[in-house]
Design an enzyme around this catalytic site. Structure first.
Site, mmCIF file in Angstrom:
data_model
loop_
_atom_site.group_PDB
_atom_site.id
_atom_site.type_symbol
_atom_site.label_atom_id
_atom_site.label_comp_id
_atom_site.label_asym_id
_atom_site.label_seq_id
_atom_site.Cartn_x
_atom_site.Cartn_y
_atom_site.Cartn_z
ATOM 1 N N HIS A 178 0.834 -1.205 0.000
ATOM 2 C CA HIS A 178 0.000 0.000 0.000
ATOM 3 C C HIS A 178 0.877 1.267 0.000
ATOM 4 C CE1 HIS A 178 -3.691 2.319 1.157
ATOM 5 N NE2 HIS A 178 -2.777 3.129 1.658
ATOM 6 N N GLU A 179 1.777 1.350 0.964
ATOM 7 C CA GLU A 179 2.651 2.534 1.034
ATOM 8 C C GLU A 179 3.576 2.576 -0.184
ATOM 9 O OE1 GLU A 179 1.885 4.819 3.107
ATOM 10 O OE2 GLU A 179 0.529 3.543 4.273
ATOM 11 N N HIS A 198 1.806 4.429 -2.851
ATOM 12 C CA HIS A 198 1.902 5.886 -2.642
ATOM 13 C C HIS A 198 3.282 6.387 -3.086
ATOM 14 C CE1 HIS A 198 -1.830 6.793 -0.582
ATOM 15 N NE2 HIS A 198 -1.630 5.909 0.377
ATOM 16 N N GLU A 233 -4.724 7.790 -3.123
ATOM 17 C CA GLU A 233 -5.212 6.522 -2.583
ATOM 18 C C GLU A 233 -5.518 5.529 -3.712
ATOM 19 O OE1 GLU A 233 -4.816 6.285 0.518
ATOM 20 O OE2 GLU A 233 -5.820 4.405 1.013
#
Ligand code: ZN
Length: 501
Positions: free
Chosen positions: A264-265, A268, A294
């Protein structure tokens, strides 16, 4: 004009330097800072933030922007120069509207409220934060009122995170999504719960870290331009287009926690690292909105990282990393486990199907609080009631109810949550376009290759940075406004194979 543009760039570069230096302090605060350094660090960070703000609202910047506007308008809309003047002018107008004294008061109040929340949540003590939250609501309303002319009082606050979106448009989109989502949730949750015991064995931290680093490297995260460190609440931070760092946490008895927060990170971070080098050290060198940001963390976490194609490559490697834990677990069982859907209490632990219901609940409460149709004192009960209605289960206390998310206790009430669901909706819309352009992407994922996908994302979404607003970017990439259909198609497709829908 070239000289004026150069002067503007020089001033903006200095401001960016101050902000990035502040981000380094913030990263250190959340990773390595010894407890004794905390008070000084708070002071240092607020000094740097104030200096950056003062430099930005300097009338000289306003004059430069005024003088440059006609020149910028004569240039192509997507040129670096035109975009720099246009986006900076928008930021500048917004910054001028909020008095520095108010901002100072707001930050101070947020720091106190955050501290109180860190004690109130474990103690299940909403009464402790209630008066503070009432003041937060009051300050949030004042913040909105610095931007008169809105349709809904939440509009200016939504604008901060997702420029170009309004309460009305988000509400309509969410209502549509809800209608499509509820039957899917009901169909899945009426079937037997997937067994995720294979994820809940003992997974030592060192091997989790090694595996996460391997995944990051293969999806395209460049360790020459970033790092992975340990923290309590995982986040991504940017100090430059060539230094974007991510953080994670480890639960040795639950494999998902670290693995999926790293991906997830990582998503980003790939976005920030993919911004064009020419935009370095300018206000354009970042993601364009909370929702689009997101969309990228979710795209990599869910559409890539929770796909069967991805695990056809990575699962044998994971088994080799954890032979004792996984050698008897077939890929199918593992795949079902990482995609288990269930009604659960906590947003951050929710699966990709039920997650949006958590967000909608918070979004609706933000609107009601700001409108004044719901009082802070009635919030805990309203939360429990709505939760029972939406999820069919009850939270035993406020800890996993109204106290579970930090957002309202460390920022404004309004605009804090819609980005998560906009991101989910957009992740599928963007991925569908990438597949249209390159149908071989899933086959490449089966071989552990991600460069075609990453290349498409860089060209179409990452490289422009903040040049385009989210609605402009969505239009350019998908050919129309934000729509829920690709997301629903994705969910029905994927979960239709795992469950009877
Ligand atoms: Zn995120």
């Amino acid at each position: 004009m070239k000289e004026k543009l150069q002067e503007l760039k020089t001033r903006l570069a200095e401001i960016d330097d101050l902000q990035c230096a502040n981000a380094v302090l913030g990263w250190d605060q959340s990773t390595y800072l010894p407890a004794g350094g905390a008070p000084a660090r708070g002071r240092q960070m607020s000094t740097l933030a104030r200096l950056a703000q003062e430099k930005f609202i300097d009338p000289v910047i306003g004059h430069l922007l005024d003088e440059l506007q006609p020149y910028a308008e004569s240039l192509p809309y997507d040129s670096d120069e035109a975009s720099l003047v246009r986006v900076t002018a928008r930021d500048y107008e917004r910054a001028l509207k909020v008095p520095p004294a108010f901002l100072g008061q707001f930050y101070e109040h947020s720091a106190i409220t955050y501290q109180a929340w860190t004690e109130a949540r474990p103690a299940n003590d909403f009464a402790k934060v209630r008066p503070l939250l009432e003041k937060t609501l009051d300050l949030s309303r004042q913040m909105a009122d610095f931007f008169p002319g809105y349709q809904h009082i939440a509009d200016p606050l939504i604008d901060f995170a997702d420029f170009g979106m309004r309460a009305e448009t988000v509400s309509a989109l969410f209502a549509e999504l809800r209608q499509a989502l509820v039957p899917i949730v009901q169909a899945i949750t009426s079937q037997p719960l997937a067994d995720d015991a294979c994820l809940r064995r003992n997974y030592p931290e060192a091997q989790q870290l090694a595996f996460s680093q391997d995944v990051l490297q293969r999806i395209g995260y460049d360790f020459q331009r970033g790092r992975l460190d340990k923290t309590h609440h995982p986040f991504t931070t940017r100090f430059s287009v060539n230094d974007v760092r991510i953080t994670t946490r480890y639960d040795e008895n639950y494999l998902n926690d670290c693995l999926f927060s790293v991906i997830h990170e990582g998503g980003h971070a790939l976005y920030e690292l993919g911004v064009h080098q020419d935009l370095e050290n300018t206000p354009l060198a970042s993601g364009t909105s909370a929702g689009v940001h997101e969309s990228q963390s979710r795209l990599w976490e869910n559409l890539v990282g929770r796909s069967r194609a991805f695990w056809e490559f990575f699962y044998p490697r994971l088994q080799a990393t954890f032979p004792a834990q996984l050698q008897d677990t077939p890929l199918d069982e593992f795949y079902r486990a990482i995609n288990r859907v269930q009604r659960s209490l906590v947003r951050v632990d929710a699966d990709e199907v039920t997650y949006n219901l958590h967000v909608m609940l918070r979004f609706d409460f933000e609107l009601a609080l700001l409108e004044g149709s719901l009082a802070v004192k009635d919030l805990p009960e309203a939360w429990h009631e709505r939760f029972r209605a939406d999820f069919g289960i009850s939270a035993p206390d406020d800890r996993d109810g109204v106290l579970q998310d930090v957002h309202w206790y460390g920022g404004v009430i309004g605009g804090a949550f819609q980005g998560y669901t906009l991101g989910n909706i957009l992740s599928a819309a963007f991925f569908e376009q990438a597949l249209k352009a390159h149908p071989q992407i899933p086959d490449e994922m089966r071989q552990g290759k991600f460069d075609t996908l990453l290349g498409w994302l860089i060209t179409n979404i990452y490289a422009p940075g903040r040049k385009f607003t989210a609605p402009e970017l969505i239009e350019r990439v998908t050919g129309g406004p934000i729509r829920i259909e690709p997301y629903i198609r994705y969910l029905k497709n994927k979960y239709g194979e795992l469950y009877t829908l």
